[in-house]
Design an enzyme around this catalytic site. Structure first.
Site, short mmCIF file in Angstrom:
data_model
loop_
_atom_site.label_atom_id
_atom_site.label_comp_id
_atom_site.label_asym_id
_atom_site.label_seq_id
_atom_site.Cartn_x
_atom_site.Cartn_y
_atom_site.Cartn_z
N GLU A 78 0.80 -1.22 0.00
CA GLU A 78 0.00 0.00 0.00
C GLU A 78 0.84 1.27 0.00
OE1 GLU A 78 -0.30 -2.51 2.18
OE2 GLU A 78 -2.21 -3.44 1.67
N ASP B 109 -14.57 -10.21 9.92
CA ASP B 109 -13.10 -10.20 9.95
C ASP B 109 -12.54 -9.71 11.28
OD1 ASP B 109 -12.67 -11.31 7.50
OD2 ASP B 109 -12.34 -9.41 6.45
#
Lengths: 281, 316
Positions: free
Chosen positions: B61, B120
């Protein structure tokens, strides 16, 4: 300008500027500025296809240079000023309140020649890749250059970028490393060894050239070879072997002057070793 | 209470994907980058239609943000997409230096924001991103409430000159704002004219706030309801005039109390027109696994909690 002596003269003046700027400000980074001085002199006074009059931040129609190691700003500013991007007299405002010559290069300050703020390390290569991709999309055949440091190459993002440039076949990009083997806390070997950078960049899939960053013949030869490799589907890295603090005897080859300003006396001692060729600012 | 019709649940990330596809078709300067989440962030249609303008960046990223900045310097309008957790927290320094301080025209597409990411769990449920992004000079922060508004926000972000953090989510939520609306950055929407209490909500909690206002209306409490899609720049005029009218304000957001919409509104009102406030937000804790609706309830973010906050501040 093909005479090597011409570039040596410019580099001598650039080194004088660096010493005087850092001494005047009482802070700054002379060590890496000195080690990269010949590389950037060669780049801006011969290799880089850009003129101050036509420079634009988007890089349209001209070569772009990104400085990832923003702390060598005294060098960057001196070269830009000596190349005509802004008045040489402005070098005296380095690190002063209200100056366009911020401690590290800034966009906000509006200095011509600066495409991107830098200072927080590890980021310039990624930005240069993006800029190179923008040239590819626009069909602009000019090139993108970026200078990173060897200490900086301890940052993980450098290696993210190394992989990305190969994956996206960024072959209009010439990256350069100032391989001076020094960083703030010591030698790169002591602090966190980088191993053989040549092997690393080759392993990542880059075209890799090693040159002497203080020998203009070697620098120009490397630029020529790098240019001939462009368009071949791979990015190019030139590893310039250099010496931190090169040009001033008491600064050379040590990390001591990475981020320290000389006293007035030390500055004079340094200036005595560097010919004034273009007139001090 | 004005009536709002849910035309069917849709995820806001698909609104982003639709907006990006629209932009891809009409604006050759729009490019997209993604960090190995193309399907999740709904960039796949753009990637398929414009492969030359889509850059898969892998699980990297930091480099993606730099590449986006470089493309922006070169005159393109990059949308860099990943989960909000990685789009904000993981690359804060990159956003700070090469996006905001460098004034590059980068649009950060932050999906799966907030606790409604669900199963998650906390590692992926960022509840701090509005605060992180709001603090950065030059950054615009937009948190749309439904599919249609997210599509409109995406189109508006491309037209805005400068960095934008566009925050949206994973689950299907009621889609109730007009199709093909034009979103004006920095302009809040007045969803209901009321007189007793101001409720200012953002993102997924706007629908919860509508439900709450309907319940409160049946109990005789009139809610002045504001959907604030743009948290920065904050629509001070709308917020202050409502606070002047009602004299009490409840803020609702899928975010920590610290740094979010509530603090932005509180800061503004403290300076301009102090009134009692309540904050429907997560109080200094991480999320956990669960179903989105279950988590909204457990963390005090659903309509029932907005109703309770309004009653508390009203002394009802």
């Amino acid at each position: 300008m093909n005479d090597i002596h011409t570039y040596q003269k410019i580099a001598s003046q650039v080194r004088r500027d660096i010493l005087r700027m850092v001494t005047g400000a009482g802070s700054g980074h002379p060590g890496g500025s000195m080690s990269s001085a010949d590389i950037l002199t060669a780049l801006y006074f011969k290799e880089l296809n850009v003129a101050p009059e036509s420079w634009n931040r988007a890089g349209t129609g001209h070569d772009m240079f990104f400085l990832s190691i923003g702390h060598v700003s005294p060098l960057f500013y001196s070269v830009l000023a000596r190349r005509g991007f802004f008045p040489v007299s402005e070098l005296g405002t380095f690190r002063v309140y209200g100056s366009r010559l911020q401690g590290h290069p800034s966009i906000e300050a509006g200095l011509p020649g600066v495409h991107q703020a830098s200072g927080s390390l590890g980021q310039g290569l990624s930005v240069a890749i993006g800029a190179a991709l923008s040239k590819r999309l626009a069909g602009d055949k000019s090139r993108v250059f970026v200078l990173i440091g060897d200490g900086e190459s301890q940052e993980g993002q450098i290696w993210e970028a190394a992989a990305a440039a190969v994956h996206h076949k960024v072959d209009n990009l010439i990256a350069m490393t100032d391989w001076n083997h020094q960083q703030i806390d010591g030698t790169t070997e002591e602090v966190q060894s980088l191993g053989d950078l040549t092997l690393k960049w080759n392993a990542f899939g880059w075209e890799c050239i090693v040159a002497n960053g203080h020998d203009f013949n070697s620098i120009f030869e490397a630029f020529g070879r790098a240019d001939s490799l462009l368009g071949g589907g791979r990015p190019v890295m030139i590893l310039f072997e250099t010496e931190m603090g090169h040009g001033v005897d008491f600064m050379a080859g040590t990390c001591e002057w990475h981020g320290k300003s000389p006293s007035k006396e030390q500055c004079e001692r340094g200036l005595a070793q560097l010919e004034e060729t273009l007139g001090d600012y | 209470m004005k009536k709002y019709i849910n035309t069917g649940n849709k995820d806001t990330r698909s609104g982003f994907g639709a907006g990006l596809s629209h932009l891809g078709a009409i604006n050759p300067k729009v490019v997209a980058l993604c960090a190995d989440l193309t399907g999740s962030v709904k960039m796949d249609a753009f990637a398929k239609a414009h492969p030359e303008r889509f850059f898969q960046c892998g699980i990297a990223e930091a480099n993606m943000m730099g590449m986006a900045a470089g493309l922006a310097i070169g005159g393109y309008i990059p949308f860099a997409g990943t989960f909000a957790n990685f789009a904000a927290g993981r690359v804060y320094d990159q956003i700070r230096q090469v996006v905001c301080y460098s004034e590059t025209n980068v649009k950060i597409a932050a999906s799966h924001a907030g606790i409604t990411l669900g199963e998650d769990g906390a590692t992926h449920q960022i509840l701090e991103d509005i605060g992180l992004m709001r603090m950065l000079p030059n950054m615009v922060v937009i948190n749309p409430c439904d599919y249609n508004q997210t599509k409109a926000a995406t189109i508006a972000a491309a037209a805005w000159q400068g960095p934008v953090y566009l925050r949206f989510g994973r689950p299907g939520v009621p889609n109730f704002t007009p199709e093909d609306q034009v979103l004006e950055i920095g302009k809040a929407l007045h969803l209901n004219e009321g007189s007793d209490v101001t409720v200012i909500a953002t993102g997924h909690l706007v629908w919860e706030a509508i439900q709450a206002a309907e319940i409160l209306a049946t109990e005789g409490i009139s809610v002045d309801l504001i959907d604030i899609h743009t948290i920065k720049p904050l629509d001070g005029e709308t917020v202050i005039s409502s606070a002047v009218k009602t004299g009490r304000v409840v803020c609702a957001e899928e975010h920590l109390m610290a740094g979010g919409l509530g603090e932005a509104v509180a800061g503004l009102l403290a300076r301009e027109h102090p009134v009692p406030m309540r904050f429907v937000a997560v109080n200094d804790r991480f999320g956990q696994s669960g179903k989105p609706a279950q988590l909204l309830s457990a963390y005090g973010l659903d309509a029932a909690h907005i109703v309770a906050a309004v009653k508390e501040i009203s002394g009802a």
